[in-house]
Design a protein around this motif. Structure first.
Motif, short mmCIF file in Angstrom:
data_model
loop_
_atom_site.label_atom_id
_atom_site.label_comp_id
_atom_site.label_asym_id
_atom_site.label_seq_id
_atom_site.Cartn_x
_atom_site.Cartn_y
_atom_site.Cartn_z
N ALA A 1 0.81 -1.22 0.00
CA ALA A 1 0.00 0.00 0.00
C ALA A 1 0.84 1.27 0.00
CB ALA A 1 -0.93 0.00 1.21
N ASN A 2 2.15 1.14 0.09
CA ASN A 2 3.02 2.33 0.13
C ASN A 2 2.84 3.23 -1.08
OD1 ASN A 2 4.08 1.76 2.61
ND2 ASN A 2 5.97 0.89 1.83
N ASN A 3 2.79 2.66 -2.27
CA ASN A 3 2.61 3.47 -3.47
C ASN A 3 1.26 4.18 -3.48
OD1 ASN A 3 5.12 2.93 -4.55
ND2 ASN A 3 4.39 1.19 -5.74
N ILE A 4 0.24 3.51 -3.00
CA ILE A 4 -1.09 4.11 -2.95
C ILE A 4 -1.08 5.31 -2.00
CG2 ILE A 4 -3.49 3.73 -2.27
CD1 ILE A 4 -2.99 0.75 -3.08
N TRP A 5 -0.54 5.10 -0.81
CA TRP A 5 -0.46 6.20 0.17
C TRP A 5 0.40 7.34 -0.35
CZ3 TRP A 5 -4.00 6.72 3.49
CH2 TRP A 5 -4.60 5.63 4.09
N PHE A 6 1.47 7.00 -1.05
CA PHE A 6 2.36 8.03 -1.59
C PHE A 6 1.59 8.96 -2.53
CE2 PHE A 6 5.04 9.39 -5.15
CZ PHE A 6 5.93 10.22 -4.48
N TRP A 7 0.85 8.40 -3.47
CA TRP A 7 0.12 9.22 -4.44
C TRP A 7 -1.00 10.02 -3.79
CZ3 TRP A 7 2.24 10.78 -8.58
CH2 TRP A 7 3.21 9.99 -9.19
N LEU A 8 -1.67 9.43 -2.81
CA LEU A 8 -2.69 10.18 -2.09
C LEU A 8 -2.08 11.33 -1.30
CD1 LEU A 8 -4.94 7.24 -0.86
CD2 LEU A 8 -5.45 8.90 -2.67
N LEU A 9 -0.92 11.09 -0.72
CA LEU A 9 -0.21 12.16 0.02
C LEU A 9 0.22 13.28 -0.91
CD1 LEU A 9 1.13 13.19 2.63
CD2 LEU A 9 3.16 11.91 1.95
N ILE A 10 0.77 12.93 -2.07
CA ILE A 10 1.17 13.95 -3.05
C ILE A 10 -0.03 14.81 -3.44
CG2 ILE A 10 1.98 14.30 -5.43
CD1 ILE A 10 4.20 13.57 -3.47
N GLU B 1 -5.63 0.19 -16.00
CA GLU B 1 -4.24 0.06 -16.44
C GLU B 1 -3.28 -0.18 -15.28
OE1 GLU B 1 -1.20 -0.25 -19.16
OE2 GLU B 1 -3.31 0.02 -19.65
N TYR B 2 -3.49 0.52 -14.16
CA TYR B 2 -2.50 0.49 -13.07
C TYR B 2 -3.05 -0.01 -11.74
CZ TYR B 2 -0.04 3.41 -16.41
OH TYR B 2 0.55 3.89 -17.54
N GLY B 3 -4.27 -0.46 -11.71
CA GLY B 3 -4.84 -1.01 -10.49
C GLY B 3 -5.11 0.06 -9.44
N ALA B 4 -4.89 -0.29 -8.18
CA ALA B 4 -5.18 0.61 -7.07
C ALA B 4 -4.31 1.86 -7.11
CB ALA B 4 -4.98 -0.12 -5.75
N VAL B 5 -3.09 1.73 -7.59
CA VAL B 5 -2.22 2.91 -7.71
C VAL B 5 -2.82 3.88 -8.72
CG1 VAL B 5 0.07 3.71 -8.38
CG2 VAL B 5 -0.15 1.65 -7.00
N GLY B 6 -3.37 3.38 -9.80
CA GLY B 6 -4.02 4.23 -10.79
C GLY B 6 -5.22 4.96 -10.21
N ALA B 7 -5.98 4.27 -9.38
CA ALA B 7 -7.12 4.92 -8.72
C ALA B 7 -6.65 6.02 -7.78
CB ALA B 7 -7.94 3.88 -7.97
N VAL C 1 -3.87 7.78 -8.06
CA VAL C 1 -3.40 8.89 -8.91
C VAL C 1 -4.60 9.67 -9.44
CG1 VAL C 1 -2.23 9.46 -11.07
CG2 VAL C 1 -1.22 7.78 -9.51
N ALA C 2 -5.63 8.96 -9.87
CA ALA C 2 -6.83 9.62 -10.40
C ALA C 2 -7.49 10.49 -9.32
CB ALA C 2 -7.82 8.58 -10.91
N LEU C 3 -7.61 9.97 -8.13
CA LEU C 3 -8.21 10.74 -7.04
C LEU C 3 -7.36 11.94 -6.67
CD1 LEU C 3 -9.62 7.87 -4.82
CD2 LEU C 3 -10.89 9.48 -6.24
N SER C 4 -6.06 11.78 -6.70
CA SER C 4 -5.17 12.91 -6.41
C SER C 4 -5.30 14.00 -7.47
CB SER C 4 -3.72 12.43 -6.32
OG SER C 4 -3.55 11.60 -5.21
#
Length: 109
Positions: free
Chosen positions: A10-19, A64-70, A72-75
């Motif tokens: 989940a680190n990548n997911i949290w990273f993009w949400l934080l950004i 395309e990118y799974g949960a990380v893509g979601a 990024v989209a929300l960010s």
């Protein structure tokens, strides 16, 4: 890692949400300002438009990118929401909600 190895993915997911939250923070809270200024219809329009954009972008990127893509989209959509509301606040109310106001305040002192 605070929560253990099972959450390492989940680190990548949290990273993009934080950004997204950090970048959104540069634009302040123009939605709150617009609501206080009785511009609820504008807030509703901006929010609904952003909801549609967010849903479409979330589907495209998550396929395309799974949960990380979601994430990024929300960010991206969160930043766009704040930018649109900040622009409206500046143009129609004359109130700058961005962090740039601090530079102007410092220049006046």
């Amino acid at each position: 890692y605070i929560y253990g190895d099972q959450y390492i993915h989940a680190n990548n997911i949290w990273f993009w949400l934080l950004i997204g939250e950090v970048v959104s923070g540069f634009f302040g809270h123009p939605i709150v300002l617009l609501n206080m200024a009785r511009k609820e219809k504008i807030v509703l329009f901006i929010s609904l438009t952003n909801l549609i954009f967010s849903a479409v972008l979330c589907v495209i990127l998550s396929l395309e990118y799974g949960a990380v893509g979601a994430a990024v989209a929300l960010s991206i959509s969160g930043v766009i929401l704040r930018i649109c509301a900040a622009i409206y606040s500046r143009k129609k109310l004359g109130v700058d909600t961005t962090i740039l106001i601090l530079k102007r305040i410092a220049a006046n002192n």
